[in-house]
Design an enzyme around this catalytic site. Structure first.
Site, mmCIF file in Angstrom:
data_model
loop_
_atom_site.group_PDB
_atom_site.id
_atom_site.type_symbol
_atom_site.label_atom_id
_atom_site.label_comp_id
_atom_site.label_asym_id
_atom_site.label_seq_id
_atom_site.Cartn_x
_atom_site.Cartn_y
_atom_site.Cartn_z
ATOM 1 N N PRO A 72 38.187 56.230 35.777
ATOM 2 C CA PRO A 72 39.073 57.379 35.622
ATOM 3 C C PRO A 72 39.602 57.218 37.226
ATOM 4 O O PRO A 72 39.066 57.139 38.083
ATOM 5 C CB PRO A 72 38.318 58.415 35.811
ATOM 6 C CG PRO A 72 36.990 57.973 35.148
ATOM 7 C CD PRO A 72 36.749 56.691 35.498
ATOM 8 N N ALA B 2 39.458 49.253 43.641
ATOM 9 C CA ALA B 2 39.120 48.058 42.932
ATOM 10 C C ALA B 2 40.439 47.325 42.247
ATOM 11 O O ALA B 2 40.617 46.126 42.120
ATOM 12 C CB ALA B 2 38.305 48.794 41.647
ATOM 13 N N ASP C 243 35.618 51.361 50.107
ATOM 14 C CA ASP C 243 35.882 51.214 48.392
ATOM 15 C C ASP C 243 36.210 49.821 48.267
ATOM 16 O O ASP C 243 35.525 48.998 47.112
ATOM 17 C CB ASP C 243 37.010 51.858 48.223
ATOM 18 C CG ASP C 243 36.791 53.436 47.944
ATOM 19 O OD1 ASP C 243 35.587 53.707 48.717
ATOM 20 O OD2 ASP C 243 37.314 54.135 47.513
ATOM 21 N N GLY D 263 37.985 59.849 42.979
ATOM 22 C CA GLY D 263 36.640 59.392 43.977
ATOM 23 C C GLY D 263 35.608 58.232 43.303
ATOM 24 O O GLY D 263 34.618 57.953 43.963
ATOM 25 N N LEU D 264 36.053 57.620 42.165
ATOM 26 C CA LEU D 264 35.212 56.486 41.633
ATOM 27 C C LEU D 264 35.846 55.181 42.161
ATOM 28 O O LEU D 264 35.511 54.073 41.606
ATOM 29 C CB LEU D 264 35.167 56.683 40.081
ATOM 30 C CG LEU D 264 34.334 58.110 39.518
ATOM 31 C CD1 LEU D 264 34.422 58.012 38.158
ATOM 32 C CD2 LEU D 264 33.032 58.098 40.262
ATOM 33 N N GLY D 265 36.727 55.106 43.090
ATOM 34 C CA GLY D 265 37.116 53.742 43.650
ATOM 35 C C GLY D 265 38.123 53.225 42.684
ATOM 36 O O GLY D 265 38.218 51.781 42.998
ATOM 37 N N SER D 266 38.773 53.674 41.977
ATOM 38 C CA SER D 266 39.867 52.901 41.171
ATOM 39 C C SER D 266 40.944 52.207 41.836
ATOM 40 O O SER D 266 41.013 51.201 41.657
ATOM 41 C CB SER D 266 40.370 53.636 40.080
ATOM 42 O OG SER D 266 41.484 54.512 40.475
ATOM 43 N N SER D 267 41.489 53.049 42.993
ATOM 44 C CA SER D 267 42.362 52.152 43.867
ATOM 45 C C SER D 267 41.806 51.144 44.574
ATOM 46 O O SER D 267 42.685 49.845 44.667
ATOM 47 C CB SER D 267 43.171 53.177 44.714
ATOM 48 O OG SER D 267 42.190 53.675 45.649
HETATM 49 O O1 PMV Z 1 38.382 56.794 47.245
HETATM 50 P P1 PMV Z 1 37.549 58.159 47.372
HETATM 51 O O2 PMV Z 1 38.122 59.066 47.087
HETATM 52 O O3 PMV Z 1 35.993 57.513 46.775
HETATM 53 O O4 PMV Z 1 36.878 58.032 48.817
HETATM 54 C C1 PMV Z 1 36.505 57.093 49.757
HETATM 55 C C2 PMV Z 1 35.544 57.334 50.814
HETATM 56 C C3 PMV Z 1 36.237 58.043 52.096
HETATM 57 O O5 PMV Z 1 35.058 57.961 52.992
HETATM 58 C C4 PMV Z 1 36.466 59.638 51.915
HETATM 59 C C5 PMV Z 1 37.303 57.434 52.889
HETATM 60 C C6 PMV Z 1 37.186 56.179 53.196
HETATM 61 O O6 PMV Z 1 38.313 55.274 53.184
HETATM 62 O O7 PMV Z 1 35.839 55.569 53.628
#
Ligand code: PMV
Length: 327
Positions: free
Chosen positions: A105, A115, A156, A109-113
């Site tokens: 999704p 990946a 990420d 916050g699950l790292g889609s961008s």
């Molecule tokens: O992409 P997200 O929403 O999972 O956030 C990444 C983690 C952060 O620590 C908030 C940002 C980063 O670049 O480390």
């Protein structure tokens, strides 16, 4: 020939936001992934399509939406930046067709961008005939990550490149340490999409203005991550849960939680989770719970009853994989 790259998403178990300031974080690649297909085209144009209903064509850097209107330009920008970074790195000027498929999704916050950037860098390099190692894939994907996270730590794309359960801090560069343990987590998705970059910037501003003792909290977060590492060695799930709870409180103090996240965190703890916290950038998006196998169903139910969408995630050991296939 076509290049196909697959890269996993992630959950951050400990240390999001603090990791931007060289605090160690613990992150796990999950069994949800992005697939990017890249094939060359003769007319020099770039066309990017996503299975989420977005498509754009680019001529000399100008975007023409083909599907999804102007929103497609913003949504596909990390793919365009990752592609441009690779083309410039190898001094190439090729037209490409890029198709993105995802089971992660987006914007929660699950790292889609991360990946997507990693898989794009890997597939574009491969189709152009350049072999690059994992460190190079990570470094090249950071450019697109800057567009999404403003001042990214790089965690990420790092976990997407290497896979597994990792402990990492910025000063380790592209050398994360593996934690050789398996863990099952329950994700609760609030369904609220938000911009991680906005929250990373907000924390940066508060830190610069010395608001809410953020600098002092860095030490507390390092202590939590180090204790979690020790608890992983002993597979002490109770301590891992307590440390997740503590981590969530710190994230609340720095202002990146959200009432929808706090509600799910509270409900899952009441349902018997060993620990719960938000995961990723916050402000909506997802939270995670650690629970013993006998409590997982009731924790999932608590997430559903409080407006979230539960999802069980497992560690995915492999990082990005890329290969050439016949078109
Ligand atoms: O992409 P997200 O929403 O999972 O956030 C990444 C983690 C952060 O620590 C908030 C940002 C980063 O670049 O480390």
């Amino acid at each position: 020939m076509k290049a196909v790259a697959v890269a996993p998403g992630k959950v951050i178990l400990y240390g999001e936001h603090f990791v931007v300031y060289n605090v160690p974080a613990i992150v796990m690649a999950i069994d949800r992934a992005v697939k990017v297909l890249v094939s060359p085209r003769d007319d020099g144009l770039l066309r990017i399509c996503s299975d989420l209903g977005f498509a754009c064509e680019y001529e000399n850097g100008t975007a023409k939406p083909l599907m999804g209107g102007r929103k497609s330009v913003t949504f596909l920008e990390p793919v365009r930046i990752a592609t441009k970074t690779v083309l410039e790195h190898f001094d190439e000027k090729k037209g490409l067709n890029i198709d993105v498929y995802s089971t992660i999704p987006s914007s929660v916050g699950l790292g889609s961008s991360g990946a997507i950037s990693v898989a794009t860098v890997a597939a574009v390099s491969k189709v152009l005939g350049h072999e690059i190692d994992k460190e190079q894939i990570w470094r090249l994907s950071l450019q697109a990550e800057r567009y999404v996270h403003v001042t990214p730590s790089g965690i990420d794309p790092l976990v997407s490149v290497y896979g597994g359960l990792l402990v990492w801090r910025i000063q380790d560069g592209s050398k994360p340490k593996r934690i050789d343990r398996d863990i099952v987590l329950i994700v609760g998705n609030t369904g609220i999409q938000r911009s991680t970059g906005k929250f990373v910037s907000m924390v940066g501003k508060k830190k610069a203005r010395k608001i809410e003792g953020i600098s002092q909290l860095m030490g507390v977060m390092s202590w939590i991550s180090n204790l979690a590492l020790k608890a992983f060695k002993e597979m002490d799930l109770v301590t891992l849960g307590v440390l997740m709870n503590m981590n969530h409180e710190l994230l609340k103090v720095i202002g990146v939680s959200h009432e929808s996240l706090d509600r799910l965190v509270e409900a899952t703890r009441k349902a018997g989770a060993l620990g719960s916290k938000l995961t990723g950038g916050g402000g909506g998006g997802c939270m995670i719970s650690l629970a013993t196998p006998s409590k997982r169903a009731v924790v999932c139910k608590a997430i559903e009853e409080n407006g979230g969408q539960p999802m069980i995630v497992r560690k995915h050991n492999a990082g990005v994989k890329v290969q050439l296939v016949k078109s």
